[in-house]
Design an enzyme around this catalytic site. Structure first.
Site, PDB file in Angstrom:
ATOM      1  N   ARG B  50      45.842 -16.674  87.507  1.00  0.00           N
ATOM      2  CA  ARG B  50      46.796 -17.500  86.745  1.00  0.00           C
ATOM      3  C   ARG B  50      47.115 -16.768  85.455  1.00  0.00           C
ATOM      4  NH1 ARG B  50      42.543 -22.023  87.649  1.00  0.00           N
ATOM      5  NH2 ARG B  50      43.136 -22.913  89.652  1.00  0.00           N
ATOM      6  N   ASP B  52      48.732 -15.380  82.051  1.00  0.00           N
ATOM      7  CA  ASP B  52      49.247 -16.078  80.871  1.00  0.00           C
ATOM      8  C   ASP B  52      50.739 -15.871  80.669  1.00  0.00           C
ATOM      9  OD1 ASP B  52      47.277 -17.469  79.734  1.00  0.00           O
ATOM     10  OD2 ASP B  52      46.961 -16.125  78.023  1.00  0.00           O
ATOM     11  N   TYR B 110      43.276  -4.465  85.815  1.00  0.00           N
ATOM     12  CA  TYR B 110      44.327  -4.714  84.823  1.00  0.00           C
ATOM     13  C   TYR B 110      44.602  -3.429  84.037  1.00  0.00           C
ATOM     14  CZ  TYR B 110      44.110  -9.857  85.069  1.00  0.00           C
ATOM     15  OH  TYR B 110      44.185 -11.161  85.463  1.00  0.00           O
ATOM     16  N   ARG B 197      42.790  -8.995  77.004  1.00  0.00           N
ATOM     17  CA  ARG B 197      43.545  -8.875  75.750  1.00  0.00           C
ATOM     18  C   ARG B 197      42.627  -8.811  74.533  1.00  0.00           C
ATOM     19  NH1 ARG B 197      47.840 -13.562  76.256  1.00  0.00           N
ATOM     20  NH2 ARG B 197      48.202 -12.996  74.083  1.00  0.00           N
TER      21      ARG B 197
END
Lengths: 269, 269
Positions: B50, B52, B110, B197
């Site tokens: 999910r 952001d 990622y 992040r």
């Protein structure tokens, strides 16, 4: 008055090209407006390459004359603050007052980018031309060699072009495949209207086996726009850089040194 | 009913993330709408990650159940025709009916992309975080090693996260510089809310010499969000891929073979 040179990068997606036009937003117009606002004098830039609607640039060149006292190297920082985020000045510096970005000898390098895969890639969709059929890159590389050297490129020039002389020299034309991305990188002493896009469109026909590499020679010899392939879409095209001879940075330094010498001689009397 | 898996790429710029929300456009919502329209039945996808608001994906995963007779491998072609150009299905295929994209063991990769230069680059401005100060990549690489292995990542998790278990394993965290582009590439068995992040934001502090590489160990040990650096902006983050164990493609083939065997036995009586 000083003459300042700008190295200008822009995402051409939203612009109707470089050159000012009625009822359409162009890169030249935005630069004139923001420079005039920043320097509080009427500024008119002279661009090196009048890129078409939708074409991108990493290193287009513009010059303008100004009486500002802002150091030339700092101008880009101030200007980038007020420019939209799709136009970014990469460098600014003073050049000789007689430097003209279209009249000086130069070597221009363009890239034409093709995304050759089953599906579009969402991240480069604005900067590549999507081709579904697997392209024969080796055939395209073979075809590319025929473009090298000095030729009359009438077959690879839009019929809307108004320049009488269609002879240009291509120094290099390389085709590279990295994953799904195929890049045509071409350097020449100048390009006619739509020339790189027609070369790309023709090489695409070769990559799809609709034309043979050897046919390029006949197409050039025909001196007829109908002999060549279609004009490939604008969004795949990028003006990478313009190299001047001699480099205006060097000219600028020599020119300034000359001025300093003159000044010092004046002082010495 | 068959269960179909989609590999979904999207430019997250215009979306409020993956998960359906009131009064905001999300990727999940667009997929449900277009799949339901295409297949003429009510479709509800189950997403793997999910992501952001503003985060991108090259290979997020979604599954859904359908009674359509369209071959699973062809579905992506039909679906891409009706999807907006910033969401592109890269692949579609049938999987075992009990395959769940969040419950099966997986390895997620990622990338966090940083544009480290004097000026923004107009072409990747939507997919990179722009940093003006020259970053010390070697220091960042040194710091990256402290994240490897199994740790309680409470310090690197948004305080808004609702999962009780903050232990995760990072298999690799590589930092590479190519020209002005710095890419952090991290693979782990799962990531907490904002974890990549916050790792990126902390490594940026190290790259700017505001923190020392060795301090990462203390930050992890603190188990306190305030010990780590800030959350780096969403637009630099990209979900690259999700690897499942065993691969659902293989499971699908085994499962289908099993069904065929059963059918054949039925026929034989």
């Amino acid at each position: 008055m000083r003459r300042i040179m700008l190295i200008v990068a822009y995402d051409g997606t939203k612009y109707c090209g470089w050159q000012i036009q009625p009822n359409a937003v162009t890169v030249e117009e935005v630069l004139n407006r923001e420079l005039s606002r920043l320097l509080k004098e009427e500024i008119t830039v002279i661009g090196a390459s009048r890129t078409d609607s939708g074409v991108h640039a990493m290193g287009n060149v513009a010059v303008f004359d100004t009486s500002t006292r802002i150091p030339a190297e700092k101008l880009c920082y101030a200007l980038n603050h007020s420019l939209p985020e799709d136009i970014v000045i990469q460098k600014s510096f003073e050049v000789a007052p007689d430097f003209h970005p279209r009249k000086w000898d130069s070597k221009k390098t363009y890239e034409y980018n093709i995304w050759n895969a089953d599906f579009v890639q969402p991240f480069n969709r604005g900067y590549t031309h999507f081709v579904y059929h697997t392209l024969d890159v080796e055939a395209m590389q073979k075809a590319a060699r025929y473009f090298l050297g000095e030729h009359d490129f009438t077959s690879f020039c839009s019929t809307k072009a108004q320049v009488p002389d269609h002879v240009r020299t291509i120094y290099s034309l390389e085709i590279e495949k990295k994953g799904n991305l195929i890049t045509l990188r071409v350097t020449g002493n100048g390009f006619l209207y739509n020339m790189v896009r027609i070369i790309a469109g023709t090489l695409l026909l070769v990559g799809e086996h609709q034309r043979k590499p050897e046919e390029i020679a006949e197409m050039i010899a025909a001196k007829n726009r109908e002999a060549a392939g279609p004009t490939a879409p604008a969004k795949g095209l990028m003006l990478v850089k313009i190299d001047y001879f001699p480099a205006p940075e060097r000219v600028e330094r020599e020119f300034i040194n000359e001025c300093i010498n003159e000044k010092q001689e004046e002082i010495r009397g």
